[in-house]
Each structure stands twice: as C-alpha cells, then as structure tokens.
Design an enzyme around this catalytic site. Structure first.
Site, short mmCIF file in Angstrom:
data_model
loop_
_atom_site.label_atom_id
_atom_site.label_comp_id
_atom_site.label_asym_id
_atom_site.label_seq_id
_atom_site.Cartn_x
_atom_site.Cartn_y
_atom_site.Cartn_z
CE LYS A 131 -12.57 0.92 -1.44
NZ LYS A 131 -12.18 0.02 -2.54
CG ASP B 206 -11.06 -2.51 0.18
OD1 ASP B 206 -10.66 -2.31 -0.98
OD2 ASP B 206 -10.43 -2.13 1.18
#
Length: 445
Positions: free
Chosen positions: A125, A165
């Site tokens: 991430k 995201d």
C-alpha cells in the site's frame, strides 16, 4: 504468554505510535488461534513475527510547485508488505490523514485480501498526505509527476503494482502512468492499474469494488436463506465503492435510502437516485448536500455520524476506517439492522465488530467483501500481459465468480476451524493459511 499475545506485544512495542496498524494486527491475529493450534510449525518458523514486519518501507519527499509558483512539500509512502504469493499489489491513497501507520494497516490487510482472491498478488500500500481537494488540474498533475519520479524505481509489473484508493482516481493514475512511462521509456502497462480504457485499463474496474461487495453480501444472504429483495439499505460514503454498491443493491431489489460524505448524509425514503449522486460526485465533484437541490423531497443532515441512527436492514460502510464505533453498532442493532457489509477497509472498530458477532449479525468483513477491486486490478494486469481487452460482461462475470469463490472459501474455513458463521475469522484464516504455507516453502526470507 501465548504465541499470539506475544506477537501482538511485539507490534505494540515496535509501533506504539501507529494505532490503526495495531488495531489491524490485533483483529487478525486474535482470530487465528484455531489455525495456529492446528499448525504448530507456524510458531516454530516465526510466521506471525515475519507477517507483521513489512519487507520494505519507503518514505520520501514530494516537492512540487503550486499555481502561484510557491514550493509545496508533501510526504510519500510505499509499504511493500509481503510478496510470498506474488508482486506487491495495493492502492495509493492521497489524503491529509495519511501517515505511516495508516499505510501499514492498509498494507497488512491487503496481504490477506489479495490472498483470498486466489490470484498471484502480494500485499502492499502507499500514498501521501497530499490533498487533491481544492487543487487545480495542473497542481494535481505536478504533484503526481513528482510523486512517481521518486517512487518509480521501486515499481514494476513483476515487483510492485499500485492502483487507486481514496483521492486517487483515473485522473491521478493517468498522470502517474504518463510520468512513469516517460522516465522508463517503455510502455509497461501492467505497472499501474485503474488506468483509462484508451491506454490499457479494464472495463468494470471502476465498478468492481462496489459490485464485488454486493456479490459477496448476496452470497452471504443466500447462505442464510435471504436476499436483497425489499431490504432497506444505508451506505456511508459517496465515492466509487458507495456509488456502485448502491447501484447493484438497487438492481437486486433493495431500497437504498441514505448515502453520505465526510460532512453529512442524505436521506431519501423513496430511494437514492444514483444518477444524481454520480453527477454531483463524479462530474461536479461537489458535496452530497447538493442532492436536495435536485430532489427537494429528500433530507440532508449536516452530521455524518448520525447516519448510523437510521433504521435499516443492511448497513454498508463504504467510506473510511473506523466509521462504525461501538455506540453506532448498538444503535444499528437496536434499530433492526441484521447485515453489515464492509465496503471500506476496516470500517468497524474492533469493539463494534465484536458486538456484531456477539449479536449474531451477518458480518461481511472487508478483507473478503471489498476484494473485488483488487481482483479486477489483477484481471487488468492479465489483459495487459496478453495485450487483450475483455468486454464489460466478461470482466463482470469473472468478478462475480471470484466473489462467489471467496465467500465459499471463507465459509468453509469458518466451518473447518470451528467457528461456523463467523465470516470474519473465516476470512482471516483462509487468507492467512495460503500466505503462511507460501512463506514456509520459501524459507527464511
């Protein structure tokens, strides 16, 4: 002190300033006891200690010029958490709240989520504390170009493949990919996913997380002899996940009566007009409060937290982490809610999650229920590798099959390890076993 508690204490000692990461570690590890009891070799090989420690953490400076010619400086992150089953895969988040702890919790969750898809992708991430809101197109482009100019050296379609995201949509992915291509002097389409359709993106990617959430909840309802038909649904958020979850739930006969953003929520008892929400959020990029201008019969409440006071059958938290606290959980149950579908990452606090399980609420955990987005990103990578483009129907069918398989795997793991109906534990155990076995096979690395 038992093994699990010992590892949790290690995480707390090493990362005491990262509450979201500690929360994620506790939630996962405490549910793994049945698996660890059956597999003592995991403790012997320190699998948990290795699982909670990222393989690599990258923090970097992102300087850029604003429209006034002033130098701005943000901080960038990429946590490459675990590559035991494939290249690191996980989104980039651009939001003022981003810090290392947020990125680590998201990356840790991503390991098990990606494992559940059945595809060869590891967990990672990244992101930045940059806020795209209020910035011009030129400023966003300059920031993205500076961000990827530093990060590109750590990426590759067989190394690390970011996606979008919160705060990172098709626009941002385009700027990131353009600069990556310029620096590398090659069209490496599989290095970023969520791309535009004209340069290697996949149909149904935009819809995938929201649709996938509904497919998973559909299977969970079906397993409990129920369906979406005539159910009252409330959804937090009004971004990609929330919009397409609303759309698909309505297709299945549900009445979605509320959606929100960070400021407040709209309540439309006759059902949310999702095309209006799309116009406001995706085209105009305005607040959800604009909805009542189009539909004066609806109500806007300037308090997002009050959303969870509404009566509903199904609640779908699709906004951000820790959206539902214990008091919200208690109110939802009191008002007749019997299904929770986590569309966001870790939207329920551990206390809220425990309360739902204690009350036998059907809880679809994020690791499983929102895995449709990353699954379709992997399908985009597959199309890029083959130089092919599948139709919307083909991708959506594959997505549906993946979500059906995820539910089956989660449900079977819950049964096999003695926690039938506990889909939270089932998801954690099923995702963990695959990664743990791969780590064992690869040796001490």
């Amino acid at each position: 002190m038992d093994y699990i508690q010992k590892v949790i204490e290690i995480a707390k000692n090493n990362d005491s300033s990262q509450p979201e990461f500690i929360q994620a570690v506790e939630e996962v590890l405490l549910s793994l006891k049945p698996a660890l009891d059956r597999h003592p070799e995991y403790e012997e090989n320190k699998i948990l200690e290795r699982l909670i420690e990222p393989e690599r953490q990258i923090i970097f400076r992102v300087p850029w010029l604003d429209d006034n010619g002033q130098i701005q400086v943000n901080r960038g992150f990429r946590v490459q958490f675990n590559s035991a089953i494939g290249p690191y895969k996980g989104g980039l988040r651009f939001h003022p709240s981003v810090n290392l702890g947020i990125i680590k919790f998201l990356g840790f969750e991503q390991i098990l989520k990606n494992s559940l898809t059945g595809l060869s992708i590891g967990g990672g991430k990244g992101g930045s504390n940059f806020d795209p809101k209020g910035k011009s197109e030129k400023e966003i482009m300059k920031f993205c170009q500076s961000f990827i100019t530093e990060l590109y050296r750590h990426l590759g379609q067989s190394v690390d493949v970011p996606a979008g995201d919160i705060g990172v949509g098709a626009r941002e992915i385009g700027y990131l990919f353009g600069q990556y291509k310029r620096i590398k002097n090659e069209f490496e389409a599989g290095v970023l996913t969520g791309k535009g359709l004209k340069y290697g993106g996949s149909l149904a990617r935009k819809e995938a997380t929201g649709f996938g959430l509904i497919y998973f909840v559909r299977e969970m309802l079906k397993a409990n002899n129920d369906s979406f038909e005539n159910k009252t649904v409330i959804i937090s958020g009004s971004g990609n996940v929330a919009i397409y979850a609303c759309m698909k739930a309505q297709e299945y006969g549900a009445n979605v009566v509320a959606m929100s953003d960070s400021k407040g929520y709209i309540f439309d008892p006759d059902g949310i007009k999702i095309d209006t929400v799309q116009q406001i959020k995706e085209v105009e990029r305005k607040r959800i409060s604009e909805y009542v201008k189009y539909h004066p019969e609806a109500e806007y409440v300037d308090n997002q937290r009050k959303l969870w006071d509404l009566k509903c059958d199904i609640a779908l938290p699709c906004a951000a982490q820790n959206d539902i606290h214990l008091e919200n959980a208690e109110k939802l149950v009191e008002n007749g809610c019997f299904v929770i579908g986590e569309g966001a990452n870790m939207p329920c606090t551990n206390e809220a999650m425990s309360y739902f399980l204690e009350k036998n609420i059907l809880l679809a955990p994020a690791k499983a229920a929102n895995a449709g987005g990353v699954a379709t990103s992997a399908l985009e990578m597959a199309q890029n590798s083959m130089r092919l483009s599948w139709t919307f129907e083909e991708v959506n069918k594959k997505l549906d099959e993946i979500m059906v398989n995820i539910f089956k795997e989660v449900s079977e793991a819950a049964e096999e390890y003695g926690v039938p109906g506990n889909y939270v534990a089932g998801a954690n155990i099923a995702g963990f076993i695959k990664v743990a076995e791969a780590m064992m096979s690869l040796g001490i690395v």
